[in-house]
Scaffold this motif. Structure first.
Motif, PDB file in Angstrom:
ATOM      1  N   VAL A 258       0.813  -1.219   0.000  1.00 30.31           N
ATOM      2  CA  VAL A 258       0.000   0.000   0.000  1.00 30.31           C
ATOM      3  C   VAL A 258       0.846   1.270   0.000  1.00 30.31           C
ATOM      4  O   VAL A 258       0.463   2.284  -0.601  1.00 30.31           O
ATOM      5  CB  VAL A 258      -0.994  -0.014   1.186  1.00 30.31           C
ATOM      6  CG1 VAL A 258      -0.264   0.023   2.521  1.00 30.31           C
ATOM      7  CG2 VAL A 258      -1.988   1.136   1.088  1.00 30.31           C
ATOM      8  N   TRP A 259       2.022   1.249   0.640  1.00 31.73           N
ATOM      9  CA  TRP A 259       2.840   2.462   0.664  1.00 31.73           C
ATOM     10  C   TRP A 259       3.497   2.750  -0.686  1.00 31.73           C
ATOM     11  O   TRP A 259       3.661   3.904  -1.066  1.00 31.73           O
ATOM     12  CB  TRP A 259       3.879   2.392   1.787  1.00 31.73           C
ATOM     13  CG  TRP A 259       3.366   2.999   3.049  1.00 31.73           C
ATOM     14  CD1 TRP A 259       2.949   2.353   4.176  1.00 31.73           C
ATOM     15  CD2 TRP A 259       3.182   4.399   3.306  1.00 31.73           C
ATOM     16  NE1 TRP A 259       2.518   3.253   5.117  1.00 31.73           N
ATOM     17  CE2 TRP A 259       2.653   4.516   4.617  1.00 31.73           C
ATOM     18  CE3 TRP A 259       3.400   5.558   2.579  1.00 31.73           C
ATOM     19  CZ2 TRP A 259       2.357   5.752   5.198  1.00 31.73           C
ATOM     20  CZ3 TRP A 259       3.100   6.790   3.157  1.00 31.73           C
ATOM     21  CH2 TRP A 259       2.581   6.876   4.447  1.00 31.73           C
ATOM     22  N   VAL A 260       3.886   1.713  -1.418  1.00 28.34           N
ATOM     23  CA  VAL A 260       4.404   1.938  -2.772  1.00 28.34           C
ATOM     24  C   VAL A 260       3.303   2.547  -3.633  1.00 28.34           C
ATOM     25  O   VAL A 260       3.510   3.539  -4.339  1.00 28.34           O
ATOM     26  CB  VAL A 260       4.916   0.618  -3.385  1.00 28.34           C
ATOM     27  CG1 VAL A 260       5.340   0.836  -4.841  1.00 28.34           C
ATOM     28  CG2 VAL A 260       6.076   0.054  -2.571  1.00 28.34           C
ATOM     29  N   ASP A 261       2.135   1.967  -3.529  1.00 24.52           N
ATOM     30  CA  ASP A 261       0.948   2.465  -4.229  1.00 24.52           C
ATOM     31  C   ASP A 261       0.694   3.930  -3.873  1.00 24.52           C
ATOM     32  O   ASP A 261       0.556   4.800  -4.759  1.00 24.52           O
ATOM     33  CB  ASP A 261      -0.217   1.551  -3.821  1.00 24.52           C
ATOM     34  CG  ASP A 261      -1.591   2.023  -4.269  1.00 24.52           C
ATOM     35  OD1 ASP A 261      -1.715   3.085  -4.881  1.00 24.52           O
ATOM     36  OD2 ASP A 261      -2.564   1.306  -3.956  1.00 24.52           O
ATOM     37  N   ALA A 262       0.654   4.250  -2.587  1.00 21.58           N
ATOM     38  CA  ALA A 262       0.294   5.601  -2.136  1.00 21.58           C
ATOM     39  C   ALA A 262       1.331   6.643  -2.534  1.00 21.58           C
ATOM     40  O   ALA A 262       0.986   7.742  -2.985  1.00 21.58           O
ATOM     41  CB  ALA A 262       0.110   5.602  -0.625  1.00 21.58           C
ATOM     42  N   LEU A 263       2.613   6.310  -2.390  1.00 19.98           N
ATOM     43  CA  LEU A 263       3.661   7.296  -2.668  1.00 19.98           C
ATOM     44  C   LEU A 263       3.688   7.712  -4.135  1.00 19.98           C
ATOM     45  O   LEU A 263       4.039   8.859  -4.456  1.00 19.98           O
ATOM     46  CB  LEU A 263       5.028   6.746  -2.237  1.00 19.98           C
ATOM     47  CG  LEU A 263       5.251   6.650  -0.726  1.00 19.98           C
ATOM     48  CD1 LEU A 263       6.438   5.756  -0.397  1.00 19.98           C
ATOM     49  CD2 LEU A 263       5.442   8.034  -0.107  1.00 19.98           C
ATOM     50  N   VAL A 264       3.297   6.810  -5.004  1.00 25.06           N
ATOM     51  CA  VAL A 264       3.320   7.129  -6.438  1.00 25.06           C
ATOM     52  C   VAL A 264       2.291   8.209  -6.787  1.00 25.06           C
ATOM     53  O   VAL A 264       2.353   8.810  -7.864  1.00 25.06           O
ATOM     54  CB  VAL A 264       3.110   5.844  -7.273  1.00 25.06           C
ATOM     55  CG1 VAL A 264       2.975   6.142  -8.763  1.00 25.06           C
ATOM     56  CG2 VAL A 264       4.287   4.891  -7.055  1.00 25.06           C
ATOM     57  N   ASN A 265       1.398   8.548  -5.855  1.00 21.03           N
ATOM     58  CA  ASN A 265       0.437   9.620  -6.149  1.00 21.03           C
ATOM     59  C   ASN A 265       1.132  10.932  -6.485  1.00 21.03           C
ATOM     60  O   ASN A 265       0.594  11.745  -7.241  1.00 21.03           O
ATOM     61  CB  ASN A 265      -0.528   9.816  -4.971  1.00 21.03           C
ATOM     62  CG  ASN A 265      -0.119  10.907  -4.013  1.00 21.03           C
ATOM     63  OD1 ASN A 265      -0.456  12.082  -4.208  1.00 21.03           O
ATOM     64  ND2 ASN A 265       0.629  10.553  -2.978  1.00 21.03           N
ATOM     65  N   TYR A 266       2.335  11.141  -5.918  1.00 17.96           N
ATOM     66  CA  TYR A 266       3.062  12.382  -6.192  1.00 17.96           C
ATOM     67  C   TYR A 266       3.548  12.437  -7.645  1.00 17.96           C
ATOM     68  O   TYR A 266       3.838  13.518  -8.159  1.00 17.96           O
ATOM     69  CB  TYR A 266       4.252  12.517  -5.251  1.00 17.96           C
ATOM     70  CG  TYR A 266       3.879  12.518  -3.781  1.00 17.96           C
ATOM     71  CD1 TYR A 266       2.959  13.422  -3.269  1.00 17.96           C
ATOM     72  CD2 TYR A 266       4.437  11.590  -2.899  1.00 17.96           C
ATOM     73  CE1 TYR A 266       2.610  13.409  -1.928  1.00 17.96           C
ATOM     74  CE2 TYR A 266       4.108  11.582  -1.548  1.00 17.96           C
ATOM     75  CZ  TYR A 266       3.191  12.493  -1.074  1.00 17.96           C
ATOM     76  OH  TYR A 266       2.854  12.479   0.260  1.00 17.96           O
TER      77      TYR A 266
END
Length: 574
Positions: A258-266
């Motif tokens: 989930v953190w890899v997924d979330a960080l790519v939002n930037y």
């Protein structure tokens, strides 16, 4: 099977357009994307207001194209569990909670340009491409991983970050030292990211960019983390345990962490993988200290592995407590921002959080503190000053009166002003403070110390009240031409000060600042920071406001707040 790389990563590519300096350059400001397992609280709002104030301040400087991104993080085990507990599906829960976040940010006048939901197709496409870049660089490999997993924090924790406690049934258990959340032993076959290969590049990045992480205590904290070996990072979960997330490309048995997924939002927000080069890496992330490691260690390493540069800056803030206690659902002291905006007004609550919030340390919230600060500095000091200096009894012509150089002559050394005009040494000292204020405020905004900028403005407002009180313009005889000149000069200086304060306060209290500047007849095109002047007549130059009719009197600038009957505002239930 994918194997870990045997060499250190190559230096990341930097996009020339995005890294240009000076006026006209692009900049992405971002909040974290907020986890959609529960409604927003004031900690979420504080992150957003910090980013919004920086974004607004930059816009007033005319610094070039900018974006302010925010949104909701909608995948992971926490969402899956929260939806099950609420008797709904993950998509329905996320739709509802994401709507609450968008609503509170809009209500709080956060001027976001982009709102990302990680459940959106454009974001998921970017995540799959980013995963492919990690795979192609040789930074991923398949491996067995076991350890203590904390579901609320969505990460594995080492023994050094755990403590022994007893659960609700009195049984011994392990919990996170940082959050107190229970952890569970987990063993899985996952994809691993070779984080260990990036320790040296991360250290070099920070040594070469001492302002990459602000404030400095957090920069030093990350450097200390990097003194130890970095274990490789598990970047996927078994899909049988976590179906609510983005599947690993070419492996339907795994879900992307989930953190890899979330960080790519930037990246997805600026058009990754096609057009991100126009913006990236000119990005400033505003984050809470609880997610510092994800943003200052994992994220830069992942970017380097994918051939991209780390973000320019990571701006870190601390947490809000309630009457000295950590906010938690179990204590029933989670503060609802909707209720706070309703009770303290939009600008009142924005001002409180940005004036009292100190990024380096946790700050405390309670009702009496909000009421006392906002009444003192907005209603009484600022609002009272505007009311007194524009009252018809003091300024019957309702104009921006003329400045008299004979009453307030320009001097090189104000300590020897006895017998020169009507202004005292104290007056010269006060005027010098206001003249230096815009640069001071700009410096504090640049240094992520918005609270210090507001402290300086509040001090100058107090000095202006002192100036007005000291000379008692209501006592002056208008029939005496000399007295009339001095009266007009006192009002002119006061209105000039108010114009500066209104301009500088626009990023923090936009509605109140607009009301103040409109009362002073300052046109929209005259409200920028790049062209802000102060007391030009003192320097022998014309003042465009002199003689101008003031704007309409719309009443009290800021109404005093009443103390709440309930000193705590509980969060709304979903």
């Amino acid at each position: 099977m994918l194997r870990p790389p045997r060499r250190l990563p190559r230096p990341p590519r930097r996009a020339a357009a995005a890294t240009a300096t000076g006026p006209g350059r692009r900049l992405l400001l971002s909040t974290p994307i907020f986890y959609a397992n529960g409604p927003p609280h004031i900690g979420h709002l504080y992150s957003a207001l910090l980013a919004d104030a920086l974004y607004r301040h930059r816009g007033l400087r005319g610094a070039g194209p900018g974006r302010l991104s925010t949104g909701t993080d909608e995948h992971g085990l926490k969402i899956q569990q929260a939806a099950a507990a609420a008797g709904t599906s993950p998509p329905e829960l996320c739709q509802r909670v994401s709507g609450l976040f968008r609503q509170v940010l809009t209500q709080a006048a956060v001027s976001f340009t982009d709102f990302t939901r990680t459940s959106e197709p454009r974001h998921q496409r970017a995540v799959r491409h980013f995963w492919g870049a990690l795979r192609d660089s040789g930074s991923l490999y398949r491996g067995s991983y076991e350890g203590w997993y904390c579901t609320p924090e969505e990460c594995f924790l080492p023994e050094s970050q755990l403590a022994e406690r007893r659960d609700a049934q009195g049984r011994p258990c392990k919990v996170s030292l940082e959050s107190g959340h229970q952890v569970h032993w987990t063993k899985e076959e996952n994809y691993m990211f070779r984080l260990s290969a990036f320790r040296d590049p991360l250290q070099k990045w920070l040594r070469d960019n001492p302002h990459a992480i602000s404030p400095d205590p957090f920069y030093q904290c990350v450097l200390r983390w990097l003194e130890d070996d970095l274990p490789d990072l598990s970047v996927s979960r078994e899909r049988s345990r976590l179906p609510w997330g983005i599947p690993v490309p070419s492996d339907s048995t795994q879900t992307i962490y989930v953190w890899v997924d979330a960080l790519v939002n930037y990246l997805s927000v600026v058009g990754y993988p096609e057009t991100h080069g126009e913006w990236w890496p000119a990005a400033h992330h505003v984050v809470g200290k609880d997610i510092l490691k994800f943003h200052a260690v994992y994220w830069p390493a992942l970017l380097m592995a994918a051939g991209l540069a780390p973000p320019e800056r990571i701006l870190v803030h601390s947490h809000w407590t309630v009457r000295g206690q950590k906010m938690s659902k179990s204590l029933g002291n989670v503060i609802d921002p909707f209720a706070c905006i309703g009770q303290y007004t939009l600008d009142g609550f924005r001002y409180f959080l940005l004036r009292q919030g100190v990024p380096e340390r946790d700050c405390d919230y309670y009702d009496e503190k909000v009421v006392k600060l906002v009444n003192s500095e907005l209603a009484d000091a600022l609002g009272g000053l505007l009311n007194r200096s524009t009252a018809l009894s003091i300024n019957p012509s309702n104009t921006y009166p003329c400045f008299s150089e004979s009453c307030f002559p320009k001097v090189l050394d104000y300590r020897g002003t006895e017998g020169m005009g009507r202004a005292s040494a104290e007056d010269y000292e006060f005027v010098a403070s206001v003249a230096s204020l815009p640069l001071q405020v700009a410096s504090y905004f640049e240094g992520f110390q918005i609270y210090k900028a507001l402290e300086c403005i509040a001090l100058c407002v107090r000095q202006t009240n002192g100036f007005f009180q000291r000379h008692r313009p209501w006592k002056l005889d208008r029939k005496d031409p000399a007295e009339q000149l001095w009266l007009d000069t006192i009002i002119h200086v006061t209105l000039e000060c108010l114009r500066v304060y209104g301009t500088l306060l626009q990023p923090v209290i936009p509605h109140t600042a607009d009301k103040l500047l409109s009362r002073l007849a300052v046109e929209p095109e005259e409200r920028g920071l790049s062209s802000l002047t102060f007391l030009t007549r003192y320097h022998g130059k014309p003042c465009p406001f002199e003689g101008r009719q003031l704007g309409p009197d719309t009443g009290v600038l800021f109404h005093r707040l009443e103390k709440s009957r309930q000193h705590q505002i509980e969060t709304k239930k979903l």
